[in-house]
Each structure stands twice: as structure tokens, then as C-alpha cells.
Design an enzyme around this catalytic site. Structure first.
Site, PDB file in Angstrom:
ATOM      1  N   GLU A   1       0.908  -1.181   0.005  1.00 33.88           N
ATOM      2  CA  GLU A   1       0.040   0.087  -0.036  1.00 33.88           C
ATOM      3  C   GLU A   1       0.815   1.065  -0.002  1.00 33.88           C
ATOM      4  OE1 GLU A   1      -4.149  -0.727   2.281  1.00 33.88           O
ATOM      5  OE2 GLU A   1      -2.401  -1.630   3.415  1.00 33.88           O
TER       6      GLU A   1
ATOM      7  N   GLU B   1      -3.905  -9.521   4.112  1.00 34.97           N
ATOM      8  CA  GLU B   1      -4.914  -9.014   5.529  1.00 34.97           C
ATOM      9  C   GLU B   1      -5.971 -10.174   5.800  1.00 34.97           C
ATOM     10  OE1 GLU B   1      -3.021  -5.376   4.005  1.00 34.97           O
ATOM     11  OE2 GLU B   1      -3.808  -6.982   3.285  1.00 34.97           O
TER      12      GLU B   1
END
Length: 264
Positions: A118, A138
Site C-alpha cells: 500500500e 490481511e
């Protein structure tokens, strides 16, 4: 600032920021984020710096946020919510990079996972070594991307592929990332920084105001209707008529010499 988690070096006309926590696979804690933000702030106001290269030390670019700092104490859930929104440097880092005015090139060797990927996605370009690995794992931990991944990834590779990578949590290779257009270039292993430097050198040879305004026009235009984006481009383009760099660029072209841009 006393840099503990990062190494900050000015190289030619750009700044190189190395996340230097190899024992933690370059996961980001508050100290790390604060140092990166400080280096970026100083570079933004330095006309001698035309681009940023972000990289990691050791076997990883970055593997996300250091979970050891993520404490939710009983009865303080909403206090942490406020910190996340207003004061945590890690969260601020991801938001800040989307509005940064100078190009950010992420040079990735090894792992870019979760928040590490990210972080690269809120920059402008990614260069990867052949052995680089990318992923957003995640969901395998009962979590979800929290550094903008659900927004930046589909904008780059499309909704369907973004959903596949996020929902499966699988890792992809550098070659597959290139196929998805997640990265600009794939180099031999260990050569990503060299390629990023080549790009930075080429960018820094050009007019910095032109780079800044085209970056803004592209980034903001992606969320606009075409007519609005074209209008914004036209306004930004008009501003350059009043810059010293425009005069210098045209003069250098007529005189058949390299331009000496000043960022004014």
C-alpha cells in the site's frame, strides 16, 4: 531530525529514503513514519530535489505496519479511533503521500506485503527486482487493507484483479505484477534501485514545475469527469506561461543547448 529507522541521502538531484529495519522486515512503526514524513517535508521545499526514491534495507521493501504498536486497550477503542484519524503518524503517512508534489518512485527488492504494498501504491511508480513478491494478506488474518489498498489497487489494475488479490491474499511475482501493470519495470534481482535512479535522473532533467503540475493533473483527473479533467489541465497549463522555466526551456531549444531549469 535524528534518523533511527531510516537512511536519508541526497543523490544527484533526488532524495533516497531507505527503510532500515531489516530485523523487522522493514515494518513501519510510528518512529519510521515520522522520519519518512520529515524527510519528505524537507525535500518538498528543496528546489535541488526533483524526485524521491523509496526503498528498503535487507530482504524486504516493507511488510506493513509494525503490529507490536497496535494496542487496543479496554475502554479506549474510540480514543484509538480518533488517534487513527487525527494523530497517528503511520495513518497520516499514507494520506500525505497521495498529495505529495514531487514524484515518488518505489524500488522494490524482496517482499512488499500488506501495508508495504500500500505504501508503494500511494507513490507514483514502482520498479521491482525479479525476485520481488507482492501481496495483501490481511484477509488471512481476519483483517483488511487499511492503508488505501481497496482504493489504490483497483484504480491501478481494475476491480476484478484487485478483488482476487485481496480476497485470496496470495502473493504474486514481479513478472505477474508487471503483467497486471502494477509495476512499471522489472529488473534483474538487485537492480531495482539502479533503474529507479535512471528514472529519477531523467525526471530531474526536466522542468520541475511542469512535473509538479502534470502530476497533479493526472492524479486529480482520475477522479474527475473527462471534461472537468481537461478543464483542470488547461488551467494548470496556462499557469506555466508565467514561469521562468518556460522562458528558459524555449530559449534553450532555440539556442540548441541543455536547459537550466530553476523551478521558478
Amino acid at each position: 531530525m535524528n534518523y533511527q529507522d531510516t537512511i536519508v541521502e541526497k543523490v544527484e538531484g533526488w532524495l533516497e529514503i531507505t527503510i532500515n529495519r531489516p530485523e523487522k522486515m522493514n515494518s513501519i512503526r510510528e518512529q519510521t513514519a515520522e522520519e519518512i514524513l520529515c524527510a519528505l517535508s524537507e525535500a518538498e521545499h528543496d528546489r535541488g530535489i526533483g524526485a524521491i526514491i523509496l526503498k528498503g534495507a535487507g530482504r524486504a521493501f516493507c511488510t506493513g505496519v509494525d503490529a507490536s504498536e497496535f494496542e487496543l486497550r479496554e475502554g479506549e477503542y474510540f480514543d484509538f479511533y480518533r488517534k487513527r484519524k487525527r494523530s497517528r503518524k503511520v495513518n497520516f503517512l499514507f494520506r500525505e503521500l497521495t498529495d505529495y508534489t514531487k514524484p515518488i518512485i518505489s524500488a522494490i527488492e524482496g517482499f512488499a506485503l500488506g501495508g508495504g504494498l500500500e505504501l508503494a501504491l500511494v507513490g507514483d511508480m514502482i520498479v521491482a527486482g525479479a525476485d520481488a513478491k507482492f501481496g495483501m494478506p490481511e484477509v488471512r488474518l481476519g483483517l483488511m487493507p487499511g492503508g488505501g489498498g481497496t482504493q489504490t489497487l483497483p484504480r491501478l489494475i481494475g476491480k476484478a484483479l484487485a478483488k482476487e488479490l485481496i480476497w485470496t491474499g496470495r502473493r504474486i511475482s514481479a513478472s505477474e505484477a508487471k503483467e497486471y501493470r502494477l509495476v512499471n519495470h522489472v529488473t534483474e534481482s538487485g537492480k531495482a534501485v539502479e533503474k529507479a535512479q535512471e528514472l529519477a535522473r531523467s525526471i530531474c532533467a526536466n522542468a520541475p514545475l511542469s512535473v509538479m503540475l502534470t502530476k497533479s493533473a493526472i492524479d486529480r483527473g482520475m477522479d474527475m469527469a473527462l471534461t472537468d479533467g481537461m478543464a483542470a489541465e488547461g488551467d494548470a497549463s496556462f499557469l506555466l506561461y508565467f514561469s521562468d522555466d518556460r522562458h528558459e526551456g524555449l530559449s534553450a531549444f532555440r539556442e540548441k543547448r541543455p536547459p537550466a531549469f530553476s523551478g521558478k
